[in-house]
Design a protein around this motif. Structure first.
Motif, short mmCIF file in Angstrom:
data_model
loop_
_atom_site.label_atom_id
_atom_site.label_comp_id
_atom_site.label_asym_id
_atom_site.label_seq_id
_atom_site.Cartn_x
_atom_site.Cartn_y
_atom_site.Cartn_z
N VAL A 178 0.84 -1.19 0.00
CA VAL A 178 0.00 0.00 0.00
C VAL A 178 0.88 1.25 0.00
O VAL A 178 1.84 1.35 0.76
CB VAL A 178 -0.94 0.02 1.23
CG1 VAL A 178 -1.61 1.38 1.39
CG2 VAL A 178 -1.98 -1.08 1.11
N ASP A 179 0.57 2.20 -0.88
CA ASP A 179 1.31 3.46 -0.95
C ASP A 179 0.72 4.52 -0.02
O ASP A 179 1.45 5.26 0.63
CB ASP A 179 1.30 4.01 -2.38
CG ASP A 179 1.92 3.06 -3.38
OD1 ASP A 179 3.06 2.64 -3.12
OD2 ASP A 179 1.28 2.75 -4.39
N VAL A 180 -0.61 4.59 0.02
CA VAL A 180 -1.29 5.63 0.79
C VAL A 180 -2.49 5.05 1.51
O VAL A 180 -3.27 4.29 0.92
CB VAL A 180 -1.78 6.78 -0.14
CG1 VAL A 180 -2.50 7.86 0.68
CG2 VAL A 180 -0.62 7.39 -0.91
N VAL A 181 -2.65 5.43 2.77
CA VAL A 181 -3.86 5.11 3.52
C VAL A 181 -4.69 6.38 3.62
O VAL A 181 -4.20 7.41 4.07
CB VAL A 181 -3.54 4.59 4.94
CG1 VAL A 181 -4.81 4.57 5.80
CG2 VAL A 181 -2.95 3.19 4.88
N GLY A 224 2.25 6.40 3.26
CA GLY A 224 1.77 7.77 3.33
C GLY A 224 0.37 7.81 3.92
O GLY A 224 -0.46 6.96 3.62
N VAL A 225 0.11 8.81 4.76
CA VAL A 225 -1.19 8.92 5.42
C VAL A 225 -1.87 10.23 5.01
O VAL A 225 -1.30 11.31 5.18
CB VAL A 225 -1.06 8.88 6.96
CG1 VAL A 225 -2.45 8.95 7.60
CG2 VAL A 225 -0.33 7.62 7.40
N LEU A 226 -3.07 10.10 4.47
CA LEU A 226 -3.88 11.26 4.09
C LEU A 226 -5.12 11.26 4.97
O LEU A 226 -5.96 10.36 4.87
CB LEU A 226 -4.26 11.17 2.61
CG LEU A 226 -5.12 12.31 2.05
CD1 LEU A 226 -4.42 13.65 2.19
CD2 LEU A 226 -5.47 12.03 0.59
N MET A 277 0.86 13.12 5.73
CA MET A 277 1.28 13.78 4.50
C MET A 277 0.20 14.72 3.97
O MET A 277 0.41 15.42 2.98
CB MET A 277 1.61 12.75 3.44
CG MET A 277 2.82 11.89 3.77
SD MET A 277 4.35 12.84 3.78
CE MET A 277 4.55 13.18 2.04
N GLY A 278 -0.97 14.74 4.61
CA GLY A 278 -2.01 15.64 4.16
C GLY A 278 -3.21 15.62 5.06
O GLY A 278 -3.48 14.64 5.76
N ALA A 293 -0.64 12.83 -5.21
CA ALA A 293 0.40 13.76 -4.74
C ALA A 293 1.14 13.19 -3.54
O ALA A 293 2.36 13.23 -3.45
CB ALA A 293 -0.21 15.12 -4.40
N VAL A 294 0.39 12.64 -2.59
CA VAL A 294 1.00 12.03 -1.40
C VAL A 294 1.87 10.85 -1.80
O VAL A 294 2.97 10.67 -1.27
CB VAL A 294 -0.09 11.61 -0.39
CG1 VAL A 294 0.50 10.70 0.70
CG2 VAL A 294 -0.74 12.83 0.25
N ALA A 295 1.39 10.04 -2.75
CA ALA A 295 2.16 8.88 -3.19
C ALA A 295 3.49 9.28 -3.79
O ALA A 295 4.47 8.52 -3.74
CB ALA A 295 1.35 8.06 -4.20
N SER A 296 3.57 10.49 -4.37
CA SER A 296 4.82 10.95 -4.98
C SER A 296 5.67 11.79 -4.01
O SER A 296 6.69 12.34 -4.40
CB SER A 296 4.53 11.76 -6.24
OG SER A 296 3.84 12.95 -5.93
#
Length: 233
Positions: A63-66, A89-91, A111-112, A129-132
């Motif tokens: 997983v890249d982003v939660v 990454g956590v959004l 991250m956001g 954006a968060v993934a990058s």
């Protein structure tokens, strides 16, 4: 690229596919989020989970982003820290944002932070954006957060130039790249290191400069360079 766009914007979202896990206590909300995000281009929704479940039960493999939904009075900093340690990454999305909640979220490694009523297209862009390696903030929250972190820093107090000497040459290189508006991934490519290495350097800089998050670290670093007589672009 501007510093504000890199740290708070969504217009530089990566074009690569991001793998996403939706975490929400409300079953209806999480299923709706998972369904609409799954229909978005360049996103792969790996699943959805009740965010009150123990983290060991979350399917975090690759997983890249939660996308973590939080209630106004819900404490989420411990969970954010655990996910950040796993290099995920956590959004955060929610309502009732306050200065304290924003500060705590970014300090924990988020991250956001977005308001929960954001349109699907905006949420998808924020995830990419968060993934990058970018940090994002809903436009509605800019003023709220800026009350604690001015966009235009005041002159650095006398003596802050000594803080530069606490940073290694590589840590200074990383901060200069971030100050130019580069993301974590872009900085890693330029310096020929891994994104994890860049994040490690940033973590060390946060500690050395006493900054709460990456934005404050960049602003303080720029102040230190001005105080030391260096040109800051």
């Amino acid at each position: 690229m501007s510093l504000e766009r890199d740290l708070f914007g969504m217009d530089q979202a990566a074009e690569t596919t991001a793998r996403v896990l939706v975490a929400d206590h409300d079953p209806i909300s999480r299923h709706v989020l998972a369904r609409v995000l799954g229909a978005s281009a360049q996103l792969v929704v790996t699943g959805s989970v009740n965010n009150h479940q123990p983290l060991r039960q979350w399917p975090l493999d690759r997983v890249d982003v939660v996308v973590l939904a939080v209630a106004p009075h819900e404490e989420s900093t411990g969970l954010v820290r655990q996910l950040e340690l796993r290099k995920v990454g956590v959004l955060l999305i929610g309502t009732g944002w306050t200065q304290r909640r924003l500060d705590a979220a970014f300090a924990a490694g988020a991250m956001g932070c977005l308001v929960k009523n954001i349109k699907v297209a905006g949420l998808a862009a924020a995830i990419r954006a968060v993934a990058s390696g970018h940090t994002v903030l809903s436009p509605e929250l800019h003023t709220l957060y800026a009350r604690r972190t001015p966009a235009a820093p005041s002159p650095a107090p006398a003596g802050t130039e000594h803080l530069l000497h606490t940073l290694t040459s590589r840590e200074q290189e990383v901060m200069r790249n971030l100050a130019e508006g580069m993301s974590t991934a872009e900085t890693a490519v330029r310096l020929r290191v891994s994104p994890a290495t860049v994040k490690s350097h940033v973590s060390h800089v946060l500690t050395k400069l006493g900054a709460r998050n990456r934005l404050e670290a960049v602003l303080l670093f720029q102040q230190c360079e001005r105080s030391a007589g260096y040109a800051v672009t």
